[in-house]
Design an enzyme around this catalytic site. Structure first.
Site, short mmCIF file in Angstrom:
data_model
loop_
_atom_site.label_atom_id
_atom_site.label_comp_id
_atom_site.label_asym_id
_atom_site.label_seq_id
_atom_site.Cartn_x
_atom_site.Cartn_y
_atom_site.Cartn_z
CE LYS A 123 -8.58 -2.15 4.39
NZ LYS A 123 -8.87 -3.27 3.50
CG ASP A 156 -3.31 4.14 3.81
OD1 ASP A 156 -4.41 4.01 4.38
OD2 ASP A 156 -2.94 3.45 2.84
CD1 TRP A 158 -2.02 -2.34 1.63
CD2 TRP A 158 -2.90 -1.29 -0.14
NE1 TRP A 158 -2.97 -3.17 1.07
CE2 TRP A 158 -3.52 -2.55 -0.01
CE3 TRP A 158 -3.29 -0.47 -1.20
CZ2 TRP A 158 -4.52 -3.00 -0.89
CZ3 TRP A 158 -4.27 -0.91 -2.08
CH2 TRP A 158 -4.88 -2.16 -1.92
N1 PMP Z 1 -4.30 1.42 1.97
C1 PMP Z 1 -4.40 0.29 2.70
C2 PMP Z 1 -3.51 0.11 3.89
C3 PMP Z 1 -5.34 -0.67 2.34
O1 PMP Z 1 -5.46 -1.79 3.06
C4 PMP Z 1 -6.17 -0.45 1.22
C5 PMP Z 1 -7.23 -1.43 0.79
N2 PMP Z 1 -7.15 -2.69 1.24
C6 PMP Z 1 -6.01 0.73 0.49
C7 PMP Z 1 -5.07 1.64 0.90
C8 PMP Z 1 -6.85 1.01 -0.72
O2 PMP Z 1 -8.10 1.39 -0.25
P1 PMP Z 1 -9.35 1.64 -1.19
O3 PMP Z 1 -9.73 0.33 -1.76
O4 PMP Z 1 -10.36 2.22 -0.25
O5 PMP Z 1 -8.94 2.63 -2.23
#
Ligand code: PMP
Length: 362
Positions: A196, A172, A103
């Site tokens: 989540k 994030d 991520w």
């Molecule tokens: N950052 C993290 C730490 C994640 O776990 C995720 C999705 N699993 C995201 C970003 C991306 O999130 P989204 O699908 O809401 O764009």
């Protein structure tokens, strides 16, 4: 009563049953209005009350100081990867990034077009098995912020201690949002997808310091500007009505549980049950993560062989322990145990792990 399985999905994922049941009971006829909330104008009194309560709950449950704005935006956490640098790096200063895994790499890739970005620490060297110590961070001059991923959902690592640096942190927090209190004075902005710990997919919760939201790069499309969303109370355009509504119910549940402090101690207890099951298995289960960076939201583990992992996942499914497969990019197993995962679900998994081990010694 509906039969519920133990759902270890990484997100969307298990939500508090009370939130689901309340939403179900109110769904078709919202508070006697003769229509559903999702059929109403977002400017009408019913939704405005829902929205105001959701904001108030975010503030009280997460202890958000008054000098921060709370924004409900679309585009998930992914759009924030770009919005952060678009807004904050317009003045030529640099964004420092901790590359802690999948991520963080996404955040780095999406920031590159919008400013000068550098990697303050690269976890690639250790296979993303841990987070850095503050002393390992290599910061450059003219840095506007240090971006971190507080919990790497796929790698199963987290910052147990927040980095000590001279610049504001941007985090994030998608996969450990509101799972512990945070020192707000160290942050300029935190963000995360809701799907989540907070509710259904379709929304990012962004909490940004008021002066930071307003001191931005204005040469971008209106939806991408934090100041516009802040000035219009997240109603610049039609907001994600249903996610905001369910988030309110999830946060009410969290408040009844004792807030983020209770979430933190429950998470440590729940994760402790699984890490103990791994550590006390004579090496049968292995956690590829350094002990000092173990996530309490996403517990990753391996079995002696991939064949045994396949058998483990198939038998777990039969035992109604679902979605334990690790992310396709890394394999293995992963138990996502967010705030709403009951302790009983975690204990059921630990018991299953012990039973599976004794009958499949290989
Ligand atoms: N950052 C993290 C730490 C994640 O776990 C995720 C999705 N699993 C995201 C970003 C991306 O999130 P989204 O699908 O809401 O764009």
């Amino acid at each position: 009563m509906t039969e519920r399985v133990h759902n270890f999905s990484a997100g969307p994922c298990t939500l508090p049953l009370s939130a689901l049941e309340e939403a179900q009971a109110e769904f078709v006829d919202y508070q006697g209005a003769g229509m559903a909330l999702i059929e109403m104008s977002h400017r009408g009194k019913h939704f405005v009350a829902v929205y105001e309560e959701a904001i108030a709950l975010v503030r009280s449950v997460f202890g958000v100081p008054q000098d921060f704005d709370v924004l409900f935006l679309q585009g998930g956490a992914t759009l924030q990867f770009a919005m952060v640098p678009m807004n904050l790096l317009g003045d030529g200063r640099k964004g420092g990034y901790v590359n802690s895994g999948t991520w963080a790499k996404g955040a780095i890739a999406d920031a590159k077009p919008y400013g000068e970005i550098y990697t303050a620490w690269d976890g690639a060297d250790c296979g993303y098995s841990r987070m850095p110590q503050s002393a390992e961070l290599v910061m450059q001059s003219d840095t506007r912020y240090l971006h971190i991923t507080s919990n790497e959902t796929i790698g199963g690592i987290r910052f147990c201690e927040w980095p000590q640096v001279d610049v504001p942190l941007i985090a994030d927090m998608s996969s450990d949002y509101m799972a512990r209190p945070i020192p707000w004075d160290r942050f300029d902005l935190v963000y995360g997808g809701a799907q989540k710990n907070l509710g259904p997919a379709g929304m990012a919760l962004v909490i940004v310091r008021k002066n930071v939201a307003r001191d931005n790069n204005r040469d971008i499309a209106r939806y991408l500007r934090y100041d516009i969303h802040a000035d219009k109370d997240s109603m610049f355009n039609t907001p994600p009505v249903f996610p905001i509504y369910v988030l309110g119910k999830v946060l009410k549940w969290m408040q009844e549980q004792g807030g983020v402090e209770a979430m933190e101690s429950q998470a440590e207890e729940k994760a402790g049950i699984l890490y103990q099951a791994i550590d006390n298995s004579d090496g049968y289960y292995r956690c590829p993560v350094d002990a000092g960076s173990r996530s309490v939201m996403n517990v990753v583990f391996r079995l002696p062989t991939e064949e045994l992992e396949k058998a483990f996942l198939a038998e777990a499914d039969k035992a109604k322990l679902l979605n334990l497969k690790g992310h396709r990019s890394v394999g293995g197993c992963r138990a996502s145990i967010y705030n709403a995962m009951p302790r009983a679900g975690v204990q059921a998994l630990a018991d299953f792990m012990a039973t599976f081990r004794s009958s499949n010694r290989g």
